[in-house]
Design a protein around this motif. Sequence first.
Motif, short mmCIF file in Angstrom:
data_model
loop_
_atom_site.label_atom_id
_atom_site.label_comp_id
_atom_site.label_asym_id
_atom_site.label_seq_id
_atom_site.Cartn_x
_atom_site.Cartn_y
_atom_site.Cartn_z
N ALA A 115 0.84 -1.20 0.00
CA ALA A 115 0.00 0.00 0.00
C ALA A 115 0.87 1.25 0.00
O ALA A 115 0.60 2.22 -0.72
N PHE A 116 1.95 1.21 0.76
CA PHE A 116 2.86 2.36 0.86
C PHE A 116 3.51 2.64 -0.50
O PHE A 116 3.53 3.78 -0.97
N MET A 118 2.45 1.76 -3.42
CA MET A 118 1.42 2.26 -4.33
C MET A 118 1.18 3.75 -4.10
O MET A 118 1.13 4.53 -5.05
N ALA A 119 1.02 4.11 -2.83
CA ALA A 119 0.72 5.50 -2.50
C ALA A 119 1.85 6.41 -2.98
O ALA A 119 1.61 7.45 -3.61
N VAL A 120 3.10 6.00 -2.73
CA VAL A 120 4.24 6.82 -3.14
C VAL A 120 4.32 6.90 -4.67
O VAL A 120 4.53 7.96 -5.25
N ALA A 121 4.10 5.74 -5.31
CA ALA A 121 4.21 5.69 -6.76
C ALA A 121 3.18 6.61 -7.42
O ALA A 121 3.42 7.17 -8.49
N VAL A 122 2.05 6.78 -6.80
CA VAL A 122 1.02 7.65 -7.36
C VAL A 122 1.27 9.09 -6.95
O VAL A 122 1.22 10.02 -7.77
N ALA A 123 1.58 9.29 -5.66
CA ALA A 123 1.60 10.64 -5.11
C ALA A 123 2.78 11.47 -5.62
O ALA A 123 2.62 12.66 -5.91
N LEU A 124 3.97 10.85 -5.75
CA LEU A 124 5.14 11.66 -6.14
C LEU A 124 4.96 12.28 -7.52
O LEU A 124 5.01 13.50 -7.65
N PRO A 125 4.71 11.50 -8.57
CA PRO A 125 4.56 12.12 -9.89
C PRO A 125 3.38 13.07 -9.97
O PRO A 125 3.52 14.19 -10.51
N PHE A 126 2.26 12.69 -9.39
CA PHE A 126 1.08 13.55 -9.52
C PHE A 126 1.22 14.82 -8.70
O PHE A 126 0.79 15.88 -9.13
N GLY A 129 6.96 8.72 6.81
CA GLY A 129 7.25 7.94 8.01
C GLY A 129 6.00 7.81 8.86
O GLY A 129 5.64 6.73 9.30
N LEU A 130 5.33 8.96 9.06
CA LEU A 130 4.09 8.93 9.84
C LEU A 130 3.08 7.99 9.18
O LEU A 130 2.39 7.23 9.84
N GLN A 131 3.02 8.08 7.85
CA GLN A 131 2.03 7.30 7.14
C GLN A 131 2.28 5.81 7.25
O GLN A 131 1.35 5.03 7.36
N PHE A 132 3.54 5.41 7.23
CA PHE A 132 3.81 3.98 7.28
C PHE A 132 3.32 3.39 8.61
O PHE A 132 2.69 2.35 8.64
N ALA A 133 3.62 4.13 9.69
CA ALA A 133 3.14 3.67 10.99
C ALA A 133 1.62 3.62 10.98
O ALA A 133 1.00 2.68 11.49
#
Lengths: 317, 502
Positions: free
Chosen positions: A105-106, A108-116, A244-248
């Motif tokens: 999930a992390f 995925m979130a990073v892969a979407v959030a960084l470029p967009f 970091g906060l999000q992963f926790a």
Amino acid sequence: MLSYLAHRAFNLAAALLAASLLVFVILSVLPGDPAEIMLGVGATPESLAALRAELGLNESAVIRYFDWIGGVLHGDFGQSMTYGVPVAELVLERLQVTVPLAIIAFLMAVAVALPFGVFAAVNRNRPGDYLVMGFSQLGLAVPNFWFGILLILIFAVQLHWFQAGGFAPWADGWGPALKSLLLPAVALALSEAAILSRVVRSATLDVYREDYVRTARAKGLSKPAVLFRHVLRNMLLPVVTIMGLQFAFLIAGAVVVENVFYLPGLGRLILQAIFQRDLVVVQNIILLLAGLVVLVNFIVDLAYALIDPRPHGEAHR
Amino acid sequence: MRSKRFGIALAAAQMVALAATAGFAATGGAFAKDSLTMGVGLEPPHLDPTAGAAAAIDEIVYANLFEGLTRIDRNGAVQPGLAESWTISDDRLTYTFTLRDGVTFHDGASFDSSDVKFSLDRARAETSTNAQKGLFEGIASVEAPDPKTVIVTLKQPEGNFLWNMGWGDAVMVDPASAESNNTNPVGTGPFKLARWTKGDSVMLTRRDDYWGKAPALKSVTFKFIPDASAQVAALLAGDVDAMPNMGAPETLAQFEADPRFEVVVGTTEGETLLVLNQRRDLFKDPKVRRAIAHAIDKQAIVDGAMFGFGTPIGSHFAPHNPAYLDLTGVAPYDPEKAKSLLAEAGHADGLKLVMKLPPPSYARRGGEIIAAQLRAVGIETELVNVEWGQWLSDVFKGDHDFDLTIVSHTEPLDIGIYARPDYYFGYHSDAFNAVMDEIRDTADEAKRTKLYQKAQTILAEDTANVFLFQLAKTGVRAAKLDGLWENAPIQANDVTGVHWRK
């Protein structure tokens, strides 16, 4: 750097000790006797007494606390009261679901959030920006359990591409296991991606306003070159903090999603253990979660050091 | 750069997943169906039915993995189990059981009278943690004169002894494996444990050396699905073939309309009660108890909290039992009568009560409806939601700190709890206790029926509690699946007689 690390490690240990004490005290005042729950309404007082003795519930709270902490320090987390197996075994089994789920999930979130996020920042106040931010608003508004149910209805009930839930053990091969984690990971990733893309966008914009970016542009560097050479690296600092906060949060937030997809993860275990008053299991899982959060923060701090090579020792005293 | 690498990892994961999908699709309909996947709401903490009350244990192991001397069938009748026959002495104190030939445990160990002696002695021992130790309390001695014969002597005649021996808590175990049955159950049943994926499922496979008729199914998987909406999705997606107890009754309508499924509504042993704490002075007054009974519209609770599934009852007895007497007319819904009774009892200006509600939806939803009905006659109730653990220590045990609570008593034939002096109801009736003693001493079925009816009448007329409704068993199963139990005379999912129709 070394004293900085020692300082952080000390904080880590203190935080864990405080967490263990807090958990233990809270569980001690919670009403409910594990022996009564296990034996139910038909139990005779004798069988209750026999079980209490077997579970070690007759010891005083202080002794039970030190037994527990002493055991943990030796790597012995005790036995689950309801399952009758070592807690470590139980938790390790569940981590095989929850940790991969959180990692997928992390990613995925990073892969979407960084470029967009960067795309939105570069196209600030243009249709592309509005579109991305609109979707992000939507992603924030949709609760992950609802999104999970929607995914099940579309991909499992209608299309039959996926099972509606459950988990194929890793022992049966990577494919089925990853497949059973995919929908839950998407459900979990959505709101994280939404939050992260907003953070990425505003962090990128902040960096664009810095003097050195203006200077770089003034000396004739092209827009993409400025973006890749100056902006991205500097924008990462606040982004990594949030990550970091999000992963926790993902590990803890998996509880809800695990229920929707009936995944045998840590979240389900802790819920079940609380209802069964399986105190030993609850104690250790909460300690583990606290440990994970502290550890992730520690890794984030280390990541700062890599991204921002200025010395740290003094600033953190 | 970083994001690109993540993207590749993700794409790879998706490709693996797609390949796996294709693999499943190819093998999907290739072989004839001799396996069953059943959804259950709760995962058992362990699989030893002789050590723990969790109904979830019996729902997997009863009749499938473990067997007792007798067994209880789908209609609630006692049938021979590992004992093929028995004789009862004239004074009804001595039961002589003849055991079946050729019975073996899953690990190959043979079953004989010494295992019976061990199992019963273990269950009634001082250190026993059997959740239904009461079942064995009447046993004076167990003897095994020869490998095929067991003689059980009772302290006093016990009308229910053969029924008691059919409970999941009374199954036969082997001395060699008894202590490890919690993780590695070894019984005499037609199925054995193949795999337990903790948190996900338990899989059983058929054994070849079973003493009796081999079941039609080769394997059975019990999948644990606690969430009510996940249960619906799992059925619709075809992940499970049957869900014998649906978590939420409101979800049944959509299955009734779907030809792939059959909705089966059966009865259970669950008498759902509004318990009146008669340790409170207020409820020592029978007028107040009766007033509350008159204030409550049972059908409205069945409709509102259970979406119409459930049968209103007037005493503590299951309607499917032959000895059942319909006593719903003793205290019918009549708010005016309730008000006047309250006024007579000196509570004309109303009452304030605390109602503690355990987690099941019948209690939480039922509690809100009851609170509204009580408000109409001038009783204010404060609703307090509690977890099971807290309910057990605050309401059931300890100080019995509650005025009202709602709970379903799911033990079969448990009317005897009203005779227990220290039970949490705080109810006491010499007349009722005398009837229960008589039942214990009576063997004749017709007489026993009369006595059970007398006992029911006493409870109804005393308003020993407010008897709300009999919990229904609301199950959904694939239309082509035959042989699952419709009713739940005991908490079990006996799959030995289940098969798929062509």
